[in-house]
Design an enzyme around this catalytic site. Sequence first.
Site, PDB file in Angstrom:
ATOM      1  N   GLY A 177       0.820  -1.208   0.000  1.00  0.00           N
ATOM      2  CA  GLY A 177       0.000   0.000   0.000  1.00  0.00           C
ATOM      3  C   GLY A 177       0.852   1.256   0.000  1.00  0.00           C
ATOM      4  O   GLY A 177       2.082   1.217   0.055  1.00  0.00           O
TER       5      GLY A 177
ATOM      6  N   ARG B   6      -1.421   0.330  -9.881  1.00  0.00           N
ATOM      7  CA  ARG B   6      -0.305  -0.565 -10.159  1.00  0.00           C
ATOM      8  C   ARG B   6      -0.822  -1.985 -10.375  1.00  0.00           C
ATOM      9  O   ARG B   6      -1.959  -2.312 -10.024  1.00  0.00           O
ATOM     10  CB  ARG B   6       0.644  -0.569  -8.935  1.00  0.00           C
ATOM     11  CG  ARG B   6       1.090   0.836  -8.535  1.00  0.00           C
ATOM     12  CD  ARG B   6       1.198   0.961  -7.015  1.00  0.00           C
ATOM     13  NE  ARG B   6       1.531   2.335  -6.628  1.00  0.00           N
ATOM     14  CZ  ARG B   6       2.772   2.798  -6.512  1.00  0.00           C
ATOM     15  NH1 ARG B   6       3.787   1.983  -6.711  1.00  0.00           N
ATOM     16  NH2 ARG B   6       2.993   4.041  -6.186  1.00  0.00           N
TER      17      ARG B   6
ATOM     18  N   ASP C 145       4.428  -4.111  -7.516  1.00  0.00           N
ATOM     19  CA  ASP C 145       3.785  -2.919  -6.960  1.00  0.00           C
ATOM     20  C   ASP C 145       4.415  -1.641  -7.485  1.00  0.00           C
ATOM     21  O   ASP C 145       3.942  -0.541  -7.170  1.00  0.00           O
ATOM     22  CB  ASP C 145       3.822  -2.940  -5.429  1.00  0.00           C
ATOM     23  CG  ASP C 145       5.232  -3.062  -4.876  1.00  0.00           C
ATOM     24  OD1 ASP C 145       5.844  -4.117  -5.093  1.00  0.00           O
ATOM     25  OD2 ASP C 145       5.719  -2.113  -4.237  1.00  0.00           O
ATOM     26  N   ASN C 146       5.463  -1.771  -8.302  1.00  0.00           N
ATOM     27  CA  ASN C 146       6.080  -0.603  -8.938  1.00  0.00           C
ATOM     28  C   ASN C 146       5.818  -0.573 -10.444  1.00  0.00           C
ATOM     29  O   ASN C 146       6.500   0.151 -11.178  1.00  0.00           O
ATOM     30  CB  ASN C 146       7.590  -0.593  -8.698  1.00  0.00           C
ATOM     31  CG  ASN C 146       7.949  -0.329  -7.248  1.00  0.00           C
ATOM     32  OD1 ASN C 146       7.148   0.224  -6.501  1.00  0.00           O
ATOM     33  ND2 ASN C 146       9.132  -0.738  -6.836  1.00  0.00           N
TER      34      ASN C 146
END
Length: 500
Positions: free
Chosen positions: A99, A191, A262-263
Site C-alpha cells: 500500500g 499498479r 507494486d512498482n
Amino acid sequence: MFHHPDLPIADLPWMRASGSGFASLGEAFATPTNPTPLPAAHWVGCNEALRNELALPDDLWQQQEALELFTGNRLVANQPTYASVYSGHQFGQWAGQLGDGRALNLGSVQTPSGLQELQLKGAGPTPYSRRGDGRAVLRSSIREFLASEAMHGLGIPTTRALCVTGSPAHVRREEVETAAVVTRVAPSFVRFGHFEHFASNGQIEELRALADHLVTAHFPALQDKQGAERYVALLHEVTQRTAVLMAQWQAVGFCHGVMNTDNMSILGLTLDYGPFQYLDGFDANHICNHSDHQGRYAYARQPQIAYWNLFCLGQALMPLIDEQAPALAALESYKQAFPEAMDQRMRNKLGLSGAHEGDRALVEDLLQALQQDRVDYTVFWRRLSIAVLESAHNTHAFEPVRDIFLHREVFDAWCARYLERLGAANRQATGDAMLRTNPKYILRNHLGELAIRQAKAGNFAMVQDLLQVLHAPFDEHPTYEAWAGLAPEWASSIEISCSS
C-alpha cells in the site's frame, strides 16, 4: 494516529475536481488519511513547464497556501487526502499487503490533458506504512523530481513531478537527513499490485470494479466489450504498453532498479524512482540497486522481468476471465511486441530506414563491442549521430566515435558494415533525425549527486538548471556543455539502494 483534524483548510478553486477519479471507488480502495505537517516549509524545485501544462495559477510558486498544501501542512476544502491499498511481489517473492506507505493522493484536477491525480510522496505515515515513518528525504526527492522530468523530456511515458518542498525536520535513513515532499502527477497511480491485492483476498467484486473503472477512465476503446472479453482486452492493452515501455527503457539505457509488481503502472508509465540509473559505460549486466544482491533487476533482465510481472497481473485477472487460453494469448503478445518495438528503436538510433534481415545482428554486434570496452552509452550514440551528419563532407567524421573504443579494429569492422547498410541515404537528414533520437543530456548519477550536495547546503540553483536542460535533452545547451561529458571516476563509487 493518522489524522490531524486541526490542519488548516485552503479554498483553492483549481483543486476542485469532478470526483470521478480513483477515490470515487470507495473506502475499499482509498483510505482517508491526512498528512502530517512539517515545520518551516520551503521550495526546493518548481516545475514551471508542468504548472503551465496543467493550467495551474501563474503565481502558484508565490502562494503560501500552495507551499503549505504541497508540503502536507494544509488540506483542501472538499478534497480529502487518501492512501490506497495494494499488494505485490517484491524481488520475485509474494509480499502480501503493501500500500501507499508514504504517498497520499491530494485528489484530481481537471486539466487541458484530462483528469490528473496529484500525489504527495513523503507527507507522513499512512495505515500502510508498515512501521515506517512515511517520510522521504531531500536526496531521494530531488532524484525523483529530476528523473520524472528527464524521462518526460526523452519522450518516455512516466509519472510527472510538479514540485519538491523541503523542511529542516530530521529523518533517519542510513544517516540523519532532512525531510522533503515530492508532488507527483499522473492520470492514475494504479499498479499491477492493486489487482493482485483484491484477487489474493477473494474480493472479486472490488477487482471487477477496479478493472471497469480503469476501462472507463483510461481505456475508452474497450468500453463496448462485455464480460471476460473486456478483461482479456485490458490485459492485452497493458501488455502492449509495457512491452513498448521496456523497449524505450532499454534503448535509452535506463535501469529502474526495483521492478516489483507494486512498482509497475497499469497505464504503462515509468513509476517509482528509487535506485534508478542511466548507464554510463555500457554493461548489459549492470545492477544499479545496491540492495539487489542477486541481480534480479539488472539492466539486461528488465524486459524478462516485465514479462514475469505481466503474468502476475494476468493471474490476478483470472477470476474475471475464467478461461486460461485467451489470457495466455494476451500475455504471449509480449513476445512479438517487445522485440518489434526494440528493433524499431534501435533502427531509429542508427538512422536506418526500413527493416533488413541483418539489422538485429548489426545491433547485437555493436552492443557486444560497447560491452567489451565499457563505452559510454550516451556519448557513443551522440557522437555517432554527429558523425553521420558530417560524413557527407568530412572523410574523418567517424574518428571521434572511434576514439572512445579500446579495440578500434572491432569498431572499424562494425562501422564498415554499418555504412554499407546506411547506403546512399541523405546523411544530413539522417544525422539530423539521429540527433533528435539520441539525447545529448541524461540524468547521470553524478549530476544528481552534485545537485543534491548543493541543495543540502541550501543552494537549489542546480536543481532548477538541471530541470531545464533535461526538459530538452536533444538540444544544445552551451552553458552546460560539461554535463554532456563522460562521467568522472568518482561517479562509479556512488551507491544507490531502495532508500534512495
